[in-house]
Scaffold this motif. Structure first.
Motif, PDB file in Angstrom:
ATOM      1  N   LEU A 279     -22.270  37.164 -21.870  1.00 49.85           N
ATOM      2  CA  LEU A 279     -21.173  38.065 -22.194  1.00 49.85           C
ATOM      3  C   LEU A 279     -21.473  38.742 -23.528  1.00 49.85           C
ATOM      4  O   LEU A 279     -21.908  38.072 -24.480  1.00 49.85           O
ATOM      5  CB  LEU A 279     -19.854  37.297 -22.289  1.00 49.85           C
ATOM      6  CG  LEU A 279     -19.302  36.736 -20.967  1.00 49.85           C
ATOM      7  CD1 LEU A 279     -18.102  35.832 -21.225  1.00 49.85           C
ATOM      8  CD2 LEU A 279     -18.919  37.868 -20.027  1.00 49.85           C
TER       9      LEU A 279
ATOM     10  N   VAL B  14     -16.770  36.970 -15.267  1.00 55.85           N
ATOM     11  CA  VAL B  14     -16.787  36.003 -16.373  1.00 55.85           C
ATOM     12  C   VAL B  14     -17.262  34.642 -15.874  1.00 55.85           C
ATOM     13  O   VAL B  14     -18.063  33.971 -16.544  1.00 55.85           O
ATOM     14  CB  VAL B  14     -15.402  35.908 -17.032  1.00 55.85           C
ATOM     15  CG1 VAL B  14     -15.349  34.724 -18.002  1.00 55.85           C
ATOM     16  CG2 VAL B  14     -15.082  37.191 -17.778  1.00 55.85           C
TER      17      VAL B  14
ATOM     18  N   ALA C 171     -20.960  34.783 -15.526  1.00 54.71           N
ATOM     19  CA  ALA C 171     -21.669  35.018 -16.785  1.00 54.71           C
ATOM     20  C   ALA C 171     -21.839  33.746 -17.601  1.00 54.71           C
ATOM     21  O   ALA C 171     -22.700  33.682 -18.483  1.00 54.71           O
ATOM     22  CB  ALA C 171     -20.927  36.066 -17.611  1.00 54.71           C
TER      23      ALA C 171
END
Length: 379
Positions: free
Chosen positions: A174, A239, A242
């Motif tokens: 991220l 997310v 990631a």
């Protein structure tokens, strides 16, 4: 078959109860079922103390009698023990209508985390609530054994699923956050035991996705952690994929759909060896369970993401929905057959659970539709 489902948990809440019900309803037509929900948004409501985002419906058993008489369902299922669930239960008992329930939340432990309250008394109230039905559905074998030990009767297994198309492995990392990334997704509240995660001495960055009454306090106490708030859809899936490890510090969750979303995204699980993680992970090797949560998180870094993805793909919403509808039919068939058949519900019908054990099939006709290739949805 026409099924009415009563639930105090509903949109805009984002939690496992809502997602379980929505995904079950999405597959209803494939099992010859039609679902009608009775939820708080259909009534005047008041905010729940301490949880203003949760609305409590103002309704009565008599009002629910009229509503059920108008809907004329074949089956009634009560998903929660709140005002809506209690009113529908009262209506069913008053009219002699059988119903099933499900046990999603450990209210005794959640209440005890906030105020002095005898867990035994609360479990007694819950036992009375659920034992008046034809069967109570729970998400894991461990929870079933625990509730049976507390006197709950006719316990049935209803597992959960995951959208393996949305939640899948993607690019790692991220922007602006140092790796490795340790992720938590869910409600940010005291019962989730997030201090146990945030206090760990781990490399990289801790990411807390979600909202709740403890978010502001935890964000102030742990400024090095990332608190992006509530994420849904593609943003949430990105997310998940990631990050490197999913840390689940809760000791009280009954299942944890987020565990399946993490696994499908290729994330290994780090958790305490308690109900939920213990059942989902089993002996798959897709997670590390340890009373030392830091050791579990560091050990999980070495787990192959492909193994996690393969294990997560075993859990489908279609199989979960089939299990739900089969339980409905089995519970009502037992009621119609007489009390001598009721103990058979203790061995919950359904597909293979995460531990690989095959449960006993019920002696009732199954309303199960085949997959597109003609195979049964059962493993």
């Amino acid at each position: 078959m026409h099924i009415v489902i009563a639930s105090d948990a509903w949109r805009p809440q984002v939690n496992g109860v809502v997602r379980s019900l929505e995904n079950m309803a999405a597959h209803a037509a494939g099992f010859g079922a039609r679902v009608h929900f009775i939820t708080p948004d259909q009534f005047r409501t008041l905010p729940m103390p301490g949880y203003p985002e949760i609305r409590l419906a103002l309704t009565t058993g008599r009002a629910m009698q009229r509503r059920l008489a108008a809907l004329q369902p074949d089956y009634v299922h009560i998903a929660t023990e709140g005002p809506v669930g209690r009113a529908v239960r009262a209506a069913c008992l008053a009219t002699g209508r059988p119903f099933t329930t499900s046990y999603h939340t450990r209210f005794p432990e959640y209440v005890a985390a906030r105020m002095p309250a005898p867990e035994g008394l609360i479990y007694g109230l819950l036992r009375r609530f659920h034992n008046s039905g034809a069967g109570v559905m729970v998400s894991t074998p461990s929870l079933a054994r625990e509730l049976q030990g507390r006197g709950f009767r006719n316990v049935m297994h209803w597992s959960r699923g995951v959208d393996g198309v949305l939640f899948r492995p993607r690019r790692k990392g991220l922007p602006g956050l140092a790796g490795p990334l340790f992720l938590y997704v869910g409600r940010v509240a005291v019962e989730k035991n997030l201090d146990a995660f945030l206090s760990l001495d781990l490399p990289g960055t801790k990411v807390i996705v979600g909202d709740g009454p403890a978010r502001a306090e935890l964000a102030r106490a742990w400024p090095d952690a990332c608190f992006p708030g509530v994420l849904t859809g593609e943003a949430l899936a990105e997310v998940y994929a990631a990050c490197d490890v999913f840390v689940f510090p809760s000791r009280t969750d009954t299942f944890g759909i987020v565990l399946l979303e993490a696994l499908a995204s290729g994330l290994p699980i780090a958790a305490f060896p308690v109900t939920g993680p213990r059942d989902v992970i089993g002996d798959s090797g897709a997670g590390a369970l340890d009373e030392d949560l830091r050791a579990a998180a560091l050990r999980a870094l070495r787990i192959d993401p492909a193994l996690c993805r393969a294990w997560g793909e075993r859990f489908t919403w279609r199989a979960s929905a089939g299990q739900f509808f089969n339980n409905i039919i089995a519970a009502h068939a037992a009621v119609e057959s007489g009390p001598q058949d009721a103990p058979g519900l203790q061995d919950a019908p359904g597909p293979q659970d995460a531990s690989g054990s095959q449960e006993r099939r019920p002696p009732f006709p199954l309303m199960l539709a085949p997959d597109q290739d003609g195979r049964s949805p059962w493993p």
